[in-house]
Write a protein that holds these residues in place. Structure first.
Motif, PDB file in Angstrom:
ATOM      1  N   ILE A   1       0.546  -1.480  -0.107  1.00 50.61           N
ATOM      2  CA  ILE A   1      -0.022   0.174   0.193  1.00 50.61           C
ATOM      3  C   ILE A   1       0.713   1.777   0.358  1.00 50.61           C
ATOM      4  O   ILE A   1       0.778   2.226  -0.782  1.00 50.61           O
ATOM      5  CB  ILE A   1      -0.788   0.060   1.454  1.00 50.61           C
TER       6      ILE A   1
ATOM      7  N   CYS B   1       2.278   1.212  -3.517  1.00 51.26           N
ATOM      8  CA  CYS B   1       1.041   1.834  -4.185  1.00 51.26           C
ATOM      9  C   CYS B   1       1.156   3.439  -3.748  1.00 51.26           C
ATOM     10  O   CYS B   1       0.946   4.108  -5.249  1.00 51.26           O
ATOM     11  CB  CYS B   1      -0.049   1.097  -4.307  1.00 51.26           C
TER      12      CYS B   1
ATOM     13  N   TYR C   1       1.618   6.013  -7.217  1.00 55.06           N
ATOM     14  CA  TYR C   1       0.163   7.306  -7.372  1.00 55.06           C
ATOM     15  C   TYR C   1       0.095   8.064  -7.652  1.00 55.06           C
ATOM     16  O   TYR C   1       0.316   9.477  -8.138  1.00 55.06           O
ATOM     17  CB  TYR C   1      -0.542   6.541  -7.080  1.00 55.06           C
TER      18      TYR C   1
ATOM     19  N   MET D   1      -6.549   4.790  -9.498  1.00 58.88           N
ATOM     20  CA  MET D   1      -7.171   5.089  -7.880  1.00 58.88           C
ATOM     21  C   MET D   1      -7.375   3.376  -7.980  1.00 58.88           C
ATOM     22  O   MET D   1      -7.820   2.479  -6.992  1.00 58.88           O
ATOM     23  CB  MET D   1      -7.977   6.120  -7.227  1.00 58.88           C
ATOM     24  N   ILE D   2      -8.479   3.604  -9.128  1.00 54.96           N
ATOM     25  CA  ILE D   2      -9.207   1.940  -9.507  1.00 54.96           C
ATOM     26  C   ILE D   2      -7.521   0.610  -9.737  1.00 54.96           C
ATOM     27  O   ILE D   2      -7.980  -0.307  -9.199  1.00 54.96           O
ATOM     28  CB  ILE D   2      -9.836   1.620 -10.128  1.00 54.96           C
TER      29      ILE D   2
ATOM     30  N   THR E   1      -5.246   1.177  -8.360  1.00 57.79           N
ATOM     31  CA  THR E   1      -3.638   0.605  -7.187  1.00 57.79           C
ATOM     32  C   THR E   1      -4.291  -0.228  -6.511  1.00 57.79           C
ATOM     33  O   THR E   1      -4.664  -1.147  -6.156  1.00 57.79           O
ATOM     34  CB  THR E   1      -3.888   2.111  -6.978  1.00 57.79           C
ATOM     35  N   GLY E   2      -6.009  -0.081  -6.551  1.00 61.53           N
ATOM     36  CA  GLY E   2      -6.671  -0.896  -5.406  1.00 61.53           C
ATOM     37  C   GLY E   2      -6.328  -2.035  -5.895  1.00 61.53           C
ATOM     38  O   GLY E   2      -6.900  -3.100  -4.659  1.00 61.53           O
TER      39      GLY E   2
ATOM     40  N   ILE F   1      -4.065  -3.176  -4.363  1.00 58.06           N
ATOM     41  CA  ILE F   1      -3.113  -3.840  -3.278  1.00 58.06           C
ATOM     42  C   ILE F   1      -4.413  -5.141  -3.401  1.00 58.06           C
ATOM     43  O   ILE F   1      -3.282  -5.717  -2.177  1.00 58.06           O
ATOM     44  CB  ILE F   1      -3.821  -2.653  -2.517  1.00 58.06           C
ATOM     45  N   LEU F   2      -5.389  -5.191  -4.156  1.00 56.94           N
ATOM     46  CA  LEU F   2      -6.333  -6.279  -2.936  1.00 56.94           C
ATOM     47  C   LEU F   2      -5.672  -7.538  -4.072  1.00 56.94           C
ATOM     48  O   LEU F   2      -5.183  -8.667  -3.436  1.00 56.94           O
ATOM     49  CB  LEU F   2      -7.014  -5.879  -3.750  1.00 56.94           C
TER      50      LEU F   2
END
Length: 387
Positions: free
Chosen positions: A28, A31, A35, A93-94, A96-97, A100-101
């Motif tokens: 996180i 990223c 970002y 953002m999408i 990156t999320g 991370i997931l």
């Protein structure tokens, strides 16, 4: 609130979840930094679009620069740039999320697989009981940390097994030693009780027997207490072995006179660091043992010298110790001649106590010479400069 805080405490999480959270936190952070810097760079680049410079190069002439305002050519340029920035930030953002997931899920499965050998090792440890300490765990062939941990655990099991075996033997021997005088007293009391009339001599014999056996029990209990309390004794005294031996000779002189034994101390001295009380007891036991198991009109000689260590040698003129018994005499409750030892009131713990005292001082005791003319037992201790 207290219940939830305790339930979610990091200490209550498994190692797999802690590793997953730790690695996910690092992902996180990475990223978020990527970002921030990439988005910042892209947005700055879009905002820098203001004027275009067009270079026109006619044939055989110098180039001509023409400044063109994009807003004139594209009236809705600012709205398009803002929409592009918003779309870029949203998509970043999408993405990156999602990264991370996916990274967290992959980390959870990877740590689960990586910790499988440790989980198996934990399951095998749960099966270890006092009855199967002699059964070592199977060492993995991976030659990694788990393999080294298993070897270390097997070494610990071996030490524990030896300690448990020694403890069982010690307890069994102690029980036997305690049972013998109790059985003697019980038998004599039963015989005495069955008679209706008793002569005065019978009372005298009974009381003498009770006094001897209770004294033997008290002596045994005293030695057992001494052996269990050795670890707690302070060992910081500076001790002259020659002065300590002189005190031992002074205290044992009546015993030596009773057995017609001469006590001889040669010249020589060495200084050690340890417990004066314990080392006094060790030298006392060595000299007393040499007196008891000596020949009539014999002698006991103490020689103190130093080389790499401080050495105190006790030499007697007894019958000697056979080679197969020279190491066993330092085991608890071991006697070379059981009948003679019992007649002299010995419990078989004197030399065992000496061995334990030497070990507590980072030293050792051993038989260095033995023959039909006598034996020499050496107490070897680190000198003050080495201790």
């Amino acid at each position: 609130m207290k219940f939830y805080s305790e339930k979610l405490s990091p200490r209550r999480l498994s190692l797999q979840w802690r590793l997953t959270l730790l690695i996910s936190g690092l992902v996180i952070t990475a990223c978020a930094l990527m970002y921030f810097f990439i988005s910042r760079s892209a947005v700055t680049g879009l905002e820098g679009i203001s004027d275009y410079v067009v270079l026109v190069t006619p044939d055989n002439s110098n180039p001509i620069s023409i400044n063109v305002d994009p807003k004139i050519l594209i009236p809705d340029l600012e709205n398009q740039i803002q929409n592009t920035k918003n779309n870029f930030l949203f998509q970043s953002m999408i993405a990156t999320g999602i990264i991370i997931l996916l990274s967290s899920i992959c980390t959870w499965f990877v740590t689960r697989r990586a910790l499988t050998p440790l989980r198996r090792f934990s399951d095998r440890i749960r099966q270890v009981q006092a009855q199967n300490l002699s059964e070592p765990l199977e060492v993995p062939l991976s030659e990694d940390e788990i393999s080294r941990l298993t070897r270390s655990f097997n070494d610990m099991l071996a030490r524990l097994d030896n300690a448990f075996s020694a403890q069982k033997q010690f307890v069994a021997s102690a029980a036997h030693e305690l049972r013998t005088p109790l059985a003697v007293m019980q038998t004599n009391l039963e015989v005495f009780y069955k008679k209706s009339e008793h002569a005065p001599q019978e009372y005298d014999r009974l009381f003498t027997m009770l006094q001897e056996q209770t004294g033997r029990l008290s002596h045994l209990a005293e030695i057992l207490l001494d052996m269990t309390g050795l670890q707690t004794v302070e060992r910081s005294d500076t001790i002259s072995l020659a002065a300590l031996t002189e005190e031992v000779f002074c205290d044992l002189d009546p015993v030596a006179d009773k057995h017609q034994i001469r006590l001889i101390q040669t010249e020589g001295d060495c200084t050690v660091t340890g417990s004066y009380i314990l080392l006094y007891r060790a030298v006392y036991n060595l000299v007393e043992n040499a007196i008891k198991y000596n020949r009539p009109s014999g002698s006991v000689t103490v020689n103190i010298h130093s080389a790499e260590s401080a050495v105190l040698e006790v030499t007697d003129t007894g019958i000697g110790i056979s080679p197969e018994n020279q190491e066993k005499i330092f085991d608890p409750f071991y006697r070379v001649d059981k009948s003679r030892s019992r007649a002299m009131g010995g419990a078989g713990l004197g030399l065992a106590l000496v061995s334990e005292i030497a070990r507590q001082h980072n030293g050792q005791v051993k038989v260095t010479q033995s023959s039909e003319k006598g034996s020499t037992i050496a107490l070897i201790l680190p000198k003050s400069t080495d201790y």
